[in-house]
Design a protein around this motif. Structure first.
Motif, PDB file in Angstrom:
ATOM      1  N   GLN A  79       0.861  -1.171   0.000  1.00 55.06           N
ATOM      2  CA  GLN A  79       0.000   0.000   0.000  1.00 55.06           C
ATOM      3  C   GLN A  79       0.903   1.228   0.000  1.00 55.06           C
ATOM      4  O   GLN A  79       2.126   1.107  -0.110  1.00 55.06           O
ATOM      5  CB  GLN A  79      -0.896   0.002   1.239  1.00 55.06           C
ATOM      6  CG  GLN A  79      -0.106  -0.026   2.543  1.00 55.06           C
ATOM      7  CD  GLN A  79      -0.988  -0.082   3.765  1.00 55.06           C
ATOM      8  OE1 GLN A  79      -2.204  -0.108   3.663  1.00 55.06           O
ATOM      9  NE2 GLN A  79      -0.387  -0.095   4.934  1.00 55.06           N
ATOM     10  N   SER A 179      -2.957   7.974  -4.025  1.00 57.17           N
ATOM     11  CA  SER A 179      -3.328   6.763  -4.750  1.00 57.17           C
ATOM     12  C   SER A 179      -2.118   6.294  -5.552  1.00 57.17           C
ATOM     13  O   SER A 179      -1.115   7.012  -5.676  1.00 57.17           O
ATOM     14  CB  SER A 179      -4.516   7.022  -5.694  1.00 57.17           C
ATOM     15  OG  SER A 179      -4.145   7.952  -6.706  1.00 57.17           O
ATOM     16  N   GLU A 181      -0.202   2.529  -7.670  1.00 57.42           N
ATOM     17  CA  GLU A 181      -0.153   1.088  -7.864  1.00 57.42           C
ATOM     18  C   GLU A 181       1.277   0.622  -7.640  1.00 57.42           C
ATOM     19  O   GLU A 181       2.230   1.389  -7.803  1.00 57.42           O
ATOM     20  CB  GLU A 181      -0.616   0.695  -9.270  1.00 57.42           C
ATOM     21  CG  GLU A 181       0.292   1.172 -10.389  1.00 57.42           C
ATOM     22  CD  GLU A 181      -0.143   0.655 -11.755  1.00 57.42           C
ATOM     23  OE1 GLU A 181      -1.342   0.378 -11.922  1.00 57.42           O
ATOM     24  OE2 GLU A 181       0.722   0.530 -12.633  1.00 57.42           O
ATOM     25  N   GLU A 182       1.407  -0.629  -7.230  1.00 58.17           N
ATOM     26  CA  GLU A 182       2.732  -1.185  -6.978  1.00 58.17           C
ATOM     27  C   GLU A 182       2.792  -2.584  -7.570  1.00 58.17           C
ATOM     28  O   GLU A 182       1.888  -3.397  -7.349  1.00 58.17           O
ATOM     29  CB  GLU A 182       3.015  -1.228  -5.475  1.00 58.17           C
ATOM     30  CG  GLU A 182       4.480  -1.435  -5.130  1.00 58.17           C
ATOM     31  CD  GLU A 182       4.836  -0.757  -3.808  1.00 58.17           C
ATOM     32  OE1 GLU A 182       5.635   0.185  -3.809  1.00 58.17           O
ATOM     33  OE2 GLU A 182       4.290  -1.173  -2.775  1.00 58.17           O
ATOM     34  N   SER A 183       3.843  -2.851  -8.325  1.00 55.37           N
ATOM     35  CA  SER A 183       4.033  -4.174  -8.907  1.00 55.37           C
ATOM     36  C   SER A 183       5.227  -4.839  -8.235  1.00 55.37           C
ATOM     37  O   SER A 183       6.136  -4.165  -7.741  1.00 55.37           O
ATOM     38  CB  SER A 183       4.258  -4.076 -10.419  1.00 55.37           C
ATOM     39  OG  SER A 183       5.392  -3.272 -10.710  1.00 55.37           O
ATOM     40  N   ARG A 210       6.784   1.359  -7.808  1.00 59.11           N
ATOM     41  CA  ARG A 210       5.626   2.152  -7.386  1.00 59.11           C
ATOM     42  C   ARG A 210       5.395   3.317  -8.339  1.00 59.11           C
ATOM     43  O   ARG A 210       6.332   4.002  -8.746  1.00 59.11           O
ATOM     44  CB  ARG A 210       5.834   2.699  -5.976  1.00 59.11           C
ATOM     45  CG  ARG A 210       4.765   3.695  -5.539  1.00 59.11           C
ATOM     46  CD  ARG A 210       4.977   4.168  -4.124  1.00 59.11           C
ATOM     47  NE  ARG A 210       4.813   3.068  -3.180  1.00 59.11           N
ATOM     48  CZ  ARG A 210       4.891   3.212  -1.860  1.00 59.11           C
ATOM     49  NH1 ARG A 210       5.146   4.389  -1.345  1.00 59.11           N
ATOM     50  NH2 ARG A 210       4.718   2.178  -1.075  1.00 59.11           N
TER      51      ARG A 210
END
Length: 242
Positions: A79, A179, A181-183, A210
Motif C-alpha cells: 500500500q 493513490s 499502484e505497486e508491482s 511504485r
C-alpha cells in the motif's frame, strides 16, 4: 559423494537447524571450528551444513560479524506505506543512509513515460529529481530505494531531507500521494545490491515498482529492492462493487 556421507551431512544440518532456531534473531552462531569440535566432524562438514541453512534463509552471513540467525520476516502491506512506520511497527529503529541525489539527466524510460501521462495532456516535466537511499532497521539493511519526482512540484533534494522522510517533504510541497499502484517481481541481486544489502549474490530480491499520484497527478516513480527472506508481503483485498 556416498549415501553414508549424504546422510551425515543431513544429520549435521538438522542438528544445526534446531540450534539456530533456538537462537534469537540476529544472535551469532558459534564459530565453525567450535561447532566442528563439539559435533565431532570436519570443519568442512559444518561449513557445508551452514551453507545449506543460508540457502534456506534461516542463517545470514554478515561480514565482520559471522553467521547470524536470520531475522523473522517483516510483514509488509502493499500500500502507500511509510518505511519508517513499517519498521517501527516491527519494534525496530529505522534509519536511512543517503547514497545519491541529483537532477537526473537520463532517467529510465519508464519514469519518463509515467510523468508524461499527465491529466489533460499537460506538458511533461523537463527535469526529474532522483534520490537513492539505503533503508535500515536496527542497523540491518532492509531496502535499497531509488525514486524520481517532478522538479516542477518537488524542491531540490538534500542529504538532510533524504536522511529523514521524503513523504514529509511531499506533504509540505502539497503533493503527498493519495493513490497509486505497486508491482512486484523477483530476481537476483547485482553485485552492488548484494554488497549494499549485505546478502549473498544467490539470495532472491523482491523488486517493487511504485507509481504514485496526488489528485490524479503523477508525483513519484520508485523502485525498491528488498531481500526476499526478510519480508512477508500482504495484499489487502477489496471486492469490486461492480
Amino acid at each position: 559423494m556416498s549415501e553414508r556421507s549424504d546422510s551425515k551431512h543431513e544429520t549435521i544440518r538438522e542438528q544445526l537447524r534446531a540450534e539456530v532456531l533456538a537462537l534469537s534473531p540476529g544472535e551469532r552462531l558459534p564459530p565453525e571450528r567450535h561447532l566442528a569440535t563439539r559435533l565431532g566432524v570436519a570443519r568442512m562438514t559444518v561449513r557445508q551444513a551452514i551453507g545449506g541453512l543460508v540457502r534456506e534463509g534461516i542463517v545470514t552471513p554478515v561480514h565482520g560479524k559471522g553467521n547470524l540467525r536470520s531475522a523473522d520476516p517483516m510483514r509488509l502491506r502493499v500500500q502507500l506505506w511509510s518505511f519508517t512506520e513499517t519498521v517501527r511497527a516491527q519494534g525496530l529503529t529505522p534509519s536511512t543512509q543517503p547514497l545519491e541525489w541529483d537532477d537526473d539527466p537520463e532517467p529510465p524510460p519508464a519514469a519518463v513515460e509515467f510523468f508524461a501521462a499527465r491529466p489533460g495532456g499537460g506538458p511533461a516535466p523537463r527535469t526529474l529529481r532522483r534520490s537513492r537511499r539505503l533503508r535500515l532497521g536496527d542497523g540491518t539493511p532492509l531496502a535499497l530505494e531509488e525514486a524520481w519526482f517532478s522538479a516542477d512540484r518537488v524542491p531540490p533534494l538534500t542529504e538532510e531531507v533524504l536522511a529523514g522522510s521524503l513523504y514529509a517533504l511531499l506533504r509540505e510541497a502539497g503533493v503527498l500521494p493519495d493513490s497509486g499502484e505497486e508491482s512486484v517481481t523477483v530476481g537476483l541481486p547485482t553485485e552492488e545490491e548484494a554488497k549494499l544489502l549485505a546478502i549473498a549474490g544467490t539470495r532472491p530480491l523482491l523488486r517493487l515498482t511504485r507509481r504514485a499520484f496526488a489528485g490524479g497527478e503523477p508525483v513519484e516513480y520508485a523502485q525498491a529492492a528488498l531481500p526476499g527472506d526478510r519480508f512477508e508481503l500482504a495484499f489487502p483485498l477489496i471486492r469490486d462493487p461492480s
